[in-house]
Design a protein around this motif. Sequence first.
Motif, PDB file in Angstrom:
ATOM      1  N   SER A   1       0.812  -1.219   0.000  1.00  0.00           N
ATOM      2  CA  SER A   1       0.000   0.000   0.000  1.00  0.00           C
ATOM      3  C   SER A   1       0.846   1.269   0.000  1.00  0.00           C
ATOM      4  O   SER A   1       0.295   2.363  -0.074  1.00  0.00           O
ATOM      5  CB  SER A   1      -0.910   0.043   1.229  1.00  0.00           C
ATOM      6  OG  SER A   1      -1.766  -1.054   1.271  1.00  0.00           O
ATOM      7  N   ASP A   2       2.167   1.132   0.153  1.00  0.00           N
ATOM      8  CA  ASP A   2       3.055   2.286   0.278  1.00  0.00           C
ATOM      9  C   ASP A   2       2.723   3.155   1.481  1.00  0.00           C
ATOM     10  O   ASP A   2       3.010   4.344   1.489  1.00  0.00           O
ATOM     11  CB  ASP A   2       3.005   3.161  -0.985  1.00  0.00           C
ATOM     12  CG  ASP A   2       3.869   2.581  -2.086  1.00  0.00           C
ATOM     13  OD1 ASP A   2       4.851   1.901  -1.741  1.00  0.00           O
ATOM     14  OD2 ASP A   2       3.562   2.787  -3.269  1.00  0.00           O
ATOM     15  N   VAL A   3       2.081   2.551   2.468  1.00  0.00           N
ATOM     16  CA  VAL A   3       1.687   3.323   3.645  1.00  0.00           C
ATOM     17  C   VAL A   3       2.336   2.711   4.882  1.00  0.00           C
ATOM     18  O   VAL A   3       2.177   1.522   5.129  1.00  0.00           O
ATOM     19  CB  VAL A   3       0.154   3.284   3.816  1.00  0.00           C
ATOM     20  CG1 VAL A   3      -0.257   3.903   5.135  1.00  0.00           C
ATOM     21  CG2 VAL A   3      -0.520   3.990   2.660  1.00  0.00           C
ATOM     22  N   PRO A   4       3.093   3.512   5.644  1.00  0.00           N
ATOM     23  CA  PRO A   4       3.540   2.997   6.935  1.00  0.00           C
ATOM     24  C   PRO A   4       2.354   3.045   7.894  1.00  0.00           C
ATOM     25  O   PRO A   4       1.772   4.105   8.099  1.00  0.00           O
ATOM     26  CB  PRO A   4       4.644   3.968   7.361  1.00  0.00           C
ATOM     27  CG  PRO A   4       4.435   5.195   6.551  1.00  0.00           C
ATOM     28  CD  PRO A   4       3.566   4.870   5.370  1.00  0.00           C
ATOM     29  N   ASN A   5       1.961   1.899   8.412  1.00  0.00           N
ATOM     30  CA  ASN A   5       0.773   1.861   9.264  1.00  0.00           C
ATOM     31  C   ASN A   5       1.144   2.230  10.692  1.00  0.00           C
ATOM     32  O   ASN A   5       1.624   1.405  11.455  1.00  0.00           O
ATOM     33  CB  ASN A   5       0.155   0.472   9.214  1.00  0.00           C
ATOM     34  CG  ASN A   5      -1.038   0.360  10.139  1.00  0.00           C
ATOM     35  OD1 ASN A   5      -1.608   1.379  10.545  1.00  0.00           O
ATOM     36  ND2 ASN A   5      -1.403  -0.857  10.479  1.00  0.00           N
ATOM     37  N   PHE A   6       0.875   3.482  11.060  1.00  0.00           N
ATOM     38  CA  PHE A   6       1.243   3.938  12.397  1.00  0.00           C
ATOM     39  C   PHE A   6       0.297   3.413  13.473  1.00  0.00           C
ATOM     40  O   PHE A   6       0.473   3.713  14.643  1.00  0.00           O
ATOM     41  CB  PHE A   6       1.321   5.465  12.419  1.00  0.00           C
ATOM     42  CG  PHE A   6       2.543   5.983  11.717  1.00  0.00           C
ATOM     43  CD1 PHE A   6       3.806   5.569  12.123  1.00  0.00           C
ATOM     44  CD2 PHE A   6       2.437   6.842  10.641  1.00  0.00           C
ATOM     45  CE1 PHE A   6       4.945   6.026  11.463  1.00  0.00           C
ATOM     46  CE2 PHE A   6       3.572   7.297   9.979  1.00  0.00           C
ATOM     47  CZ  PHE A   6       4.820   6.887  10.392  1.00  0.00           C
ATOM     48  N   ALA A   7      -0.714   2.660  13.068  1.00  0.00           N
ATOM     49  CA  ALA A   7      -1.621   2.084  14.066  1.00  0.00           C
ATOM     50  C   ALA A   7      -1.222   0.658  14.426  1.00  0.00           C
ATOM     51  O   ALA A   7      -1.894   0.014  15.223  1.00  0.00           O
ATOM     52  CB  ALA A   7      -3.052   2.115  13.552  1.00  0.00           C
ATOM     53  N   GLN A   8      -0.122   0.163  13.846  1.00  0.00           N
ATOM     54  CA  GLN A   8       0.240  -1.234  14.071  1.00  0.00           C
ATOM     55  C   GLN A   8       0.421  -1.535  15.556  1.00  0.00           C
ATOM     56  O   GLN A   8       0.002  -2.578  16.041  1.00  0.00           O
ATOM     57  CB  GLN A   8       1.528  -1.564  13.310  1.00  0.00           C
ATOM     58  CG  GLN A   8       1.659  -3.026  12.961  1.00  0.00           C
ATOM     59  CD  GLN A   8       0.775  -3.399  11.782  1.00  0.00           C
ATOM     60  OE1 GLN A   8       0.752  -2.728  10.759  1.00  0.00           O
ATOM     61  NE2 GLN A   8       0.005  -4.455  11.933  1.00  0.00           N
ATOM     62  N   GLY A   9       1.035  -0.614  16.269  1.00  0.00           N
ATOM     63  CA  GLY A   9       1.245  -0.814  17.701  1.00  0.00           C
ATOM     64  C   GLY A   9      -0.068  -0.881  18.460  1.00  0.00           C
ATOM     65  O   GLY A   9      -0.228  -1.673  19.392  1.00  0.00           O
ATOM     66  N   GLU A  10      -1.029  -0.078  18.059  1.00  0.00           N
ATOM     67  CA  GLU A  10      -2.309  -0.047  18.767  1.00  0.00           C
ATOM     68  C   GLU A  10      -3.145  -1.272  18.403  1.00  0.00           C
ATOM     69  O   GLU A  10      -3.924  -1.755  19.219  1.00  0.00           O
ATOM     70  CB  GLU A  10      -3.071   1.247  18.463  1.00  0.00           C
ATOM     71  CG  GLU A  10      -2.600   2.422  19.309  1.00  0.00           C
ATOM     72  CD  GLU A  10      -1.162   2.819  19.043  1.00  0.00           C
ATOM     73  OE1 GLU A  10      -0.768   2.798  17.864  1.00  0.00           O
ATOM     74  OE2 GLU A  10      -0.427   3.107  20.012  1.00  0.00           O
ATOM     75  N   VAL A  11      -2.988  -1.767  17.177  1.00  0.00           N
ATOM     76  CA  VAL A  11      -3.661  -3.007  16.813  1.00  0.00           C
ATOM     77  C   VAL A  11      -3.127  -4.133  17.698  1.00  0.00           C
ATOM     78  O   VAL A  11      -3.887  -4.952  18.241  1.00  0.00           O
ATOM     79  CB  VAL A  11      -3.433  -3.341  15.317  1.00  0.00           C
ATOM     80  CG1 VAL A  11      -3.955  -4.723  14.980  1.00  0.00           C
ATOM     81  CG2 VAL A  11      -4.097  -2.291  14.439  1.00  0.00           C
TER      82      VAL A  11
END
Lengths: 300, 261
Positions: free
Chosen positions: A38-48
Motif C-alpha cells: 500500500s506504500d503506507v507505513p501503518n502507524f496504528a500497528q502498535g495499537e492493533v
Amino acid sequence: MDLQLALIFLQQGIASGLVSGSVYALLALAIVIIFKTSDVPNFAQGEVFMAAGYVALYLFVFQQMPIWVVLPATLLAAFLAMALFRRVVLDQVAKSAKDLVYLVIATLGLSYVLKGLVRRTGFGDTPRSFPALVPTDSVMIGQASVTLLDLAIFGTAVAVMAAFFWMFNYTKTGRAMRAVGMNPKAAQLVGVDLRRCHMLIWGLSGVISAIAALLISPKILMTADMGSIVMLAFAAAIVGGFSSLPGAVVGGFIIGIVENMVGLFISSRAIVLAPFLAILIVLVLRPQGLFGGKLTIKKV
Amino acid sequence: MAGETAAPFLDVVGLTIRFGGLTAVGGLDMEVAKGSIHALIGPNGAGKSTTFNCISRFYTPSEGRITYDGRDITRMPAREMAGLGIARSFQNLELFAELTVFENVLIGAHVHAGRSWRDAISARPRGIVEHVEHLLERTGLSAYAQTKARNLDFGHQKMVEIARALAIRPRLLLLDEPAAGLRNREIAALDRLLCELRERDGITILLVEHVMQLVMSISDRITVLSFGTKIAEGTAAEVRAHPAVIEAYLGRETTQETPHG
C-alpha cells in the motif's frame, strides 16, 4: 569485567535478544507487508497489537472463556478490524484524496481510536499481565538462562514467519500480493482484485500483530500505551530496508540483540537508545537498509 | 439491429472522453470484426491511447458505449476484463520488474488458476505451467524464463508483456504500440507472431501503432484518428490513399519509427 562474565553476558544477550527480537520481527513483518503493497507505513500497528492483547485479556480473564476459543477469536477480531479499516476507511480516503499522506494520517487516526476505546473500557487503567499459557520454568541453553515461555515465544514466532513466507512466495494468493506490491496497474490487468487483495493483506497484518501480542503479553505489563513497542518494530523494519520481508525479520532480531547487549554491557538505562543507535549505524553504512537492494532512482 | 454473426466483436459507439475542458476523444465510432487485426493510428495526441485506455477500462468515458461480444463493458471494472478474455499491453511497460519472466507470464494466468482454496495456495496450478512454457516458446522467451524481467533488454520486455497478455487466453488482445522501440528484426518477429495469433488462435487484435511498416503489413482494417475524431477508416490501401490521412498524418510523418510518448 572479566572474560568469563563477558561470555555469559554475550550468550544471555543473544538468547534474550532472540526472544524479544522475535516479537519485534513479527511486528516489523506486519508493517512491511502493508508498506510493500500500500506504500503506507501503518502507524496504528502498535495499537492493533495493544488492542488485540486486550481483546484476549477480556475474553480470557474477564469472560473466563476457554483458551481454544480466546486464541482464534482474538486473531479473527484483529483480522476483521484491519480488513474493514482498509475497506471502509482507507478505500474511501484514497478515493477522495490522491496523496498517500492522507492514508498515513488515517492510520494515525486509527491508532488514537483504538487507544481511546481501550482507555474507555477501563481495563487499561491498571497494568495487568496476561496469564502465561506455558510454564515459566527456567532452562539453561549454554550459559544463558531462558524460560520455557521464552522458547515458546521464539518457536511460535519463527513458525508464523515461516508460514507467512511460504504463503507470500509460493502460493497464488501470495503471488497476487507481490504483484500488487510491484505494479498494481498490471496486477489489475491480469485479474487481481486489488480491493480484496488489500483487505487480505491488512487482515493478515492484523493477525500477525495479534500473535505478537499474545506471545509477549504474559511477559510485560499491559497498559493502553504498550503499543509504543512498535517503535522498535519500525526500527527493525528500517534496519532491514523497509520493503524486505527477510530484512524485517533479521532487523527484528538485530534490534532485540542490540537492546539486550546494551542492557547487559552498558547500562539498563541505555536500552532505550539502543534501537536508534542501531538505525543510525545501519543508515550511515547502508542507507538502503541491510536488505534494501541496490539504491535505485525512481523514474518520474 | 444486425444479426448475431454480423454484429461487431468490439463495438465502440459515440465514445467521448473529456479531461476537464479538453475533449481528448469526441464521438468516436469504431467496429472491430471478430478474428481481424485492427489498427488505430494517428498523429501524437490524436487520442489513440486514451481510446485504448477506455476500452481496457482504465479510463471511464464521459459519453458513449463500448460493447464487447454483445456485452456492454462501458462501466465494468478493469480487473474483470481478464475474466472476459480481454488482455492488453502497455506503451510504457508495466511488468513485475522483480519477478522472473516465467513468473510474469504465470501471473498472467491468474484468472485461470481456479478459485478453489486448493488452487489459491498452490504455487503452480496444474495445466498452467505447460501453457506458460508454450507461450514463452512462441514469443521466443524460453531462454530467459528464469531471468528477472528488469534485466531484459527493451525488446524482450515488450515480448514479456505480450506473453503475459496471452496467458489470460484472450479473445481480444489490445496492444499499445507493441513495435515502438523495437529493432527491424524484432518487428519482423512481432509481425509473424501477430499474424499467427490471428490465423491459428483466432484472436482479435486491436493495436495502436506508429510503426507504419507493421501497421500496413498486418492490419485488416485501419482507423485513423486526428484531434480526437475519426478522419478515415478502411484497408491499408484505402487509408494510404485517403487525402485527409495524407494531409493529417502521412504528410507530416515518415513511415519509420517516430518517438512515442
